[in-house]
Motif scaffolding. Structure first.
Motif, PDB file in Angstrom:
ATOM      1  N   THR A  40       0.824  -1.208   0.000  1.00 50.92           N
ATOM      2  CA  THR A  40       0.000   0.000   0.000  1.00 50.92           C
ATOM      3  C   THR A  40       0.855   1.254   0.000  1.00 50.92           C
ATOM      4  OG1 THR A  40      -1.711  -1.190   1.220  1.00 50.92           O
ATOM      5  CG2 THR A  40      -1.852   1.208   1.195  1.00 50.92           C
ATOM      6  N   VAL A  41       1.856   1.299   0.876  1.00 46.62           N
ATOM      7  CA  VAL A  41       2.720   2.477   0.958  1.00 46.62           C
ATOM      8  C   VAL A  41       3.495   2.669  -0.333  1.00 46.62           C
ATOM      9  CG1 VAL A  41       4.675   3.501   2.163  1.00 46.62           C
ATOM     10  CG2 VAL A  41       2.884   2.353   3.458  1.00 46.62           C
ATOM     11  N   PHE A  42       4.043   1.584  -0.877  1.00 49.16           N
ATOM     12  CA  PHE A  42       4.829   1.700  -2.118  1.00 49.16           C
ATOM     13  C   PHE A  42       3.952   2.135  -3.293  1.00 49.16           C
ATOM     14  CE2 PHE A  42       6.281  -0.230  -6.099  1.00 49.16           C
ATOM     15  CZ  PHE A  42       7.532   0.370  -6.220  1.00 49.16           C
ATOM     16  N   ALA A  43       2.777   1.517  -3.428  1.00 50.09           N
ATOM     17  CA  ALA A  43       1.890   1.878  -4.532  1.00 50.09           C
ATOM     18  C   ALA A  43       1.457   3.330  -4.430  1.00 50.09           C
ATOM     19  CB  ALA A  43       0.664   0.956  -4.549  1.00 50.09           C
ATOM     20  N   ALA A  44       1.107   3.780  -3.220  1.00 52.24           N
ATOM     21  CA  ALA A  44       0.683   5.166  -3.046  1.00 52.24           C
ATOM     22  C   ALA A  44       1.822   6.134  -3.347  1.00 52.24           C
ATOM     23  CB  ALA A  44       0.162   5.378  -1.624  1.00 52.24           C
ATOM     24  N   ALA A  45       3.035   5.797  -2.914  1.00 47.79           N
ATOM     25  CA  ALA A  45       4.187   6.666  -3.170  1.00 47.79           C
ATOM     26  C   ALA A  45       4.501   6.740  -4.660  1.00 47.79           C
ATOM     27  CB  ALA A  45       5.409   6.163  -2.395  1.00 47.79           C
ATOM     28  N   ALA A  46       4.476   5.595  -5.338  1.00 50.61           N
ATOM     29  CA  ALA A  46       4.780   5.573  -6.774  1.00 50.61           C
ATOM     30  C   ALA A  46       3.740   6.340  -7.570  1.00 50.61           C
ATOM     31  CB  ALA A  46       4.868   4.124  -7.258  1.00 50.61           C
ATOM     32  N   MET A  47       2.457   6.132  -7.245  1.00 49.27           N
ATOM     33  CA  MET A  47       1.404   6.824  -7.967  1.00 49.27           C
ATOM     34  C   MET A  47       1.442   8.325  -7.704  1.00 49.27           C
ATOM     35  SD  MET A  47      -0.183   4.619  -9.842  1.00 49.27           S
ATOM     36  CE  MET A  47       1.440   3.879 -10.071  1.00 49.27           C
ATOM     37  N   ILE A 193      -4.021   7.457 -12.903  1.00 51.77           N
ATOM     38  CA  ILE A 193      -3.224   7.227 -11.695  1.00 51.77           C
ATOM     39  C   ILE A 193      -4.135   7.023 -10.495  1.00 51.77           C
ATOM     40  CG2 ILE A 193      -1.659   8.378 -10.082  1.00 51.77           C
ATOM     41  CD1 ILE A 193      -0.289   9.620 -12.552  1.00 51.77           C
ATOM     42  N   ALA A 194      -5.189   7.832 -10.385  1.00 52.16           N
ATOM     43  CA  ALA A 194      -6.134   7.681  -9.277  1.00 52.16           C
ATOM     44  C   ALA A 194      -6.828   6.325  -9.329  1.00 52.16           C
ATOM     45  CB  ALA A 194      -7.166   8.808  -9.316  1.00 52.16           C
ATOM     46  N   ALA A 195      -7.237   5.909 -10.538  1.00 51.61           N
ATOM     47  CA  ALA A 195      -7.900   4.609 -10.672  1.00 51.61           C
ATOM     48  C   ALA A 195      -6.959   3.464 -10.318  1.00 51.61           C
ATOM     49  CB  ALA A 195      -8.431   4.443 -12.094  1.00 51.61           C
ATOM     50  N   THR A 196      -5.706   3.561 -10.767  1.00 53.49           N
ATOM     51  CA  THR A 196      -4.728   2.523 -10.450  1.00 53.49           C
ATOM     52  C   THR A 196      -4.461   2.459  -8.947  1.00 53.49           C
ATOM     53  OG1 THR A 196      -3.686   2.858 -12.608  1.00 53.49           O
ATOM     54  CG2 THR A 196      -2.418   1.682 -10.951  1.00 53.49           C
ATOM     55  N   ILE A 285      -2.359  16.148  -3.462  1.00 50.14           N
ATOM     56  CA  ILE A 285      -2.202  14.745  -3.860  1.00 50.14           C
ATOM     57  C   ILE A 285      -2.307  13.797  -2.669  1.00 50.14           C
ATOM     58  CG2 ILE A 285      -0.594  13.075  -4.864  1.00 50.14           C
ATOM     59  CD1 ILE A 285       0.352  15.256  -6.757  1.00 50.14           C
ATOM     60  N   PRO A 286      -1.608  14.024  -1.522  1.00 50.97           N
ATOM     61  CA  PRO A 286      -1.801  13.120  -0.374  1.00 50.97           C
ATOM     62  C   PRO A 286      -3.237  13.116   0.134  1.00 50.97           C
ATOM     63  CG  PRO A 286       0.204  14.411  -0.106  1.00 50.97           C
ATOM     64  CD  PRO A 286      -0.531  15.000  -1.267  1.00 50.97           C
ATOM     65  N   LEU A 287      -3.906  14.284   0.113  1.00 53.37           N
ATOM     66  CA  LEU A 287      -5.303  14.334   0.539  1.00 53.37           C
ATOM     67  C   LEU A 287      -6.179  13.498  -0.385  1.00 53.37           C
ATOM     68  CD1 LEU A 287      -5.587  18.148   1.372  1.00 53.37           C
ATOM     69  CD2 LEU A 287      -5.131  16.250   2.940  1.00 53.37           C
ATOM     70  N   ALA A 288      -5.926  13.614  -1.698  1.00 51.62           N
ATOM     71  CA  ALA A 288      -6.688  12.814  -2.655  1.00 51.62           C
ATOM     72  C   ALA A 288      -6.393  11.326  -2.478  1.00 51.62           C
ATOM     73  CB  ALA A 288      -6.358  13.251  -4.084  1.00 51.62           C
ATOM     74  N   ALA A 289      -5.130  10.991  -2.198  1.00 53.51           N
ATOM     75  CA  ALA A 289      -4.774   9.584  -1.985  1.00 53.51           C
ATOM     76  C   ALA A 289      -5.465   9.034  -0.746  1.00 53.51           C
ATOM     77  CB  ALA A 289      -3.257   9.440  -1.853  1.00 53.51           C
ATOM     78  N   GLY A 290      -5.518   9.825   0.321  1.00 50.32           N
ATOM     79  CA  GLY A 290      -6.228   9.383   1.514  1.00 50.32           C
ATOM     80  C   GLY A 290      -7.708   9.158   1.248  1.00 50.32           C
ATOM     81  N   LEU A 291      -8.316  10.058   0.462  1.00 49.50           N
ATOM     82  CA  LEU A 291      -9.729   9.895   0.116  1.00 49.50           C
ATOM     83  C   LEU A 291      -9.943   8.642  -0.726  1.00 49.50           C
ATOM     84  CD1 LEU A 291     -12.617  10.977   0.093  1.00 49.50           C
ATOM     85  CD2 LEU A 291     -12.002  12.372  -1.903  1.00 49.50           C
ATOM     86  N   ILE A 292      -9.047   8.414  -1.698  1.00 46.56           N
ATOM     87  CA  ILE A 292      -9.147   7.210  -2.531  1.00 46.56           C
ATOM     88  C   ILE A 292      -8.982   5.963  -1.665  1.00 46.56           C
ATOM     89  CG2 ILE A 292      -8.012   5.905  -4.371  1.00 46.56           C
ATOM     90  CD1 ILE A 292      -7.325   8.596  -5.669  1.00 46.56           C
ATOM     91  N   GLY A 293      -8.019   5.990  -0.733  1.00 50.21           N
ATOM     92  CA  GLY A 293      -7.826   4.849   0.164  1.00 50.21           C
ATOM     93  C   GLY A 293      -9.050   4.590   1.019  1.00 50.21           C
TER      94      GLY A 293
END
Length: 309
Positions: A40-47, A193-196, A285-293
């Motif tokens: 999870t951490v690696f995928a989120a960081a890469a995206m 990227i968001a979908a992935t 971007i981190p806020l959007a990633a948290g929402l996607i998660g």
């Protein structure tokens, strides 16, 4: 104390933790380490790293399209191709026509040094302009209201047959259209990227749920609801996604900052990067990633818990 009594006490303590409003109590049903956490951490960081570049591309092409449109729209060129003995006379005629045309603020003949710079990308430095049959170029600047290009073309055709008006339309429109398409490509890349990211987090959440199947069944036996169990996974994976995205965003911004600020190409200054307040956009971007998660994990957890009874 017997092993069964100890196990019962552990389950009771876990159940009390699940009932507390403290998020750390609910998170104890999710393993703090393991392949799912790393994935999870690696995928989120890469995206997030890729998202920074996609965002920079979208913003840079937007600026580029605006710059091309403005600079090419405000300048017009008159090209004079005539025999040597008629060149000076036609140049004077063209300058007089331009001086008396409403909507033209200024007109000046480009000196040989500037013509040499224009030809340098094709012929190299030290172009012998004086011995080449190069047409004379007159740069025209429009006034605020502009001028009638078609009427000026007809007038030049009648008074100076060797003069051709070029308002850069055939150059400006394809360039602006290409920059606009690049901007759309950047925005589409952000969506992909968001979908992935959502797909990767969903897979990681499902793997964590499957690995904790025994714990989930025990929690159900002691009265835990599916929404309570799902909340534990949602909180943990949301934090992992946001933390990984924050790392990737910082690395991406450092990489963007390390790029050359400008690249002089074709007479225009272009560059992939952020300018001014644009540096604040990656913070989202981190806020959007948290929402996607949150959305991905909640949906996957509730669906899987409904299927597994």
């Amino acid at each position: 104390m017997k092993h069964g009594e100890l196990k019962s006490l552990d389950l009771a303590a876990l159940w009390q933790g699940l009932r507390r409003p403290d998020p750390m109590g609910t998170d104890r049903v999710v393993p703090p380490t393991g392949i799912t956490a790393q994935l999870t951490v690696f995928a989120a960081a890469a995206m997030a790293f890729l998202a920074v570049f996609a965002l920079a591309l979208a913003l840079a092409t937007g600026r580029l399209a605006e710059r091309w449109s403005n600079e090419l729209a405000q300048t017009v060129t008159v090209r004079i191709s005539a025999p040597t003995e008629q060149m000076d006379q036609q140049t004077a005629t063209v300058m007089e026509v331009l001086r008396t045309t409403p909507g033209i603020a200024d007109a000046k003949q480009l000196p040989d040094s500037e013509v040499e710079k224009l030809l340098e990308p094709w012929f190299g430095p030290d172009v012998p302009v004086e011995v080449l049959p190069i047409p004379r170029l007159i740069e025209v600047s429009e006034a605020g209201e502009g001028f009638d290009a078609e009427a000026l073309r007809l007038r030049l055709q009648g008074e100076a047959p060797g003069a051709v008006l070029d308002d850069h339309t055939r150059w400006r429109e394809p360039l602006v259209r290409a920059a606009g398409r690049l901007r759309v490509l950047g925005l589409v890349s952000l969506l992909l990227i968001a979908a992935t990211s959502g797909a990767m987090i969903t897979l990681a959440a499902k793997a964590a749920l499957a690995a904790n199947g025994q714990v989930i069944r025990v929690l159900r036996l002691i009265g835990a609801r599916d929404i309570t169990i799902a909340t534990a996974f949602v909180r943990r994976f949301t934090r992992r996604a946001a933390a990984g995205a924050a790392i990737g965003t910082v690395l991406g911004m450092i990489a963007i900052w390390a790029l050359p600020s400008v690249d002089e190409a074709g007479g225009f200054l272009t560059g992939l990067g952020f300018q001014g307040w644009g540096w604040l956009w990656p913070v989202l971007i981190p806020l959007a990633a948290g929402l996607i998660g949150f959305v991905a994990t909640r949906s996957a957890a509730l669906r899987m818990l409904r299927e597994v009874r």
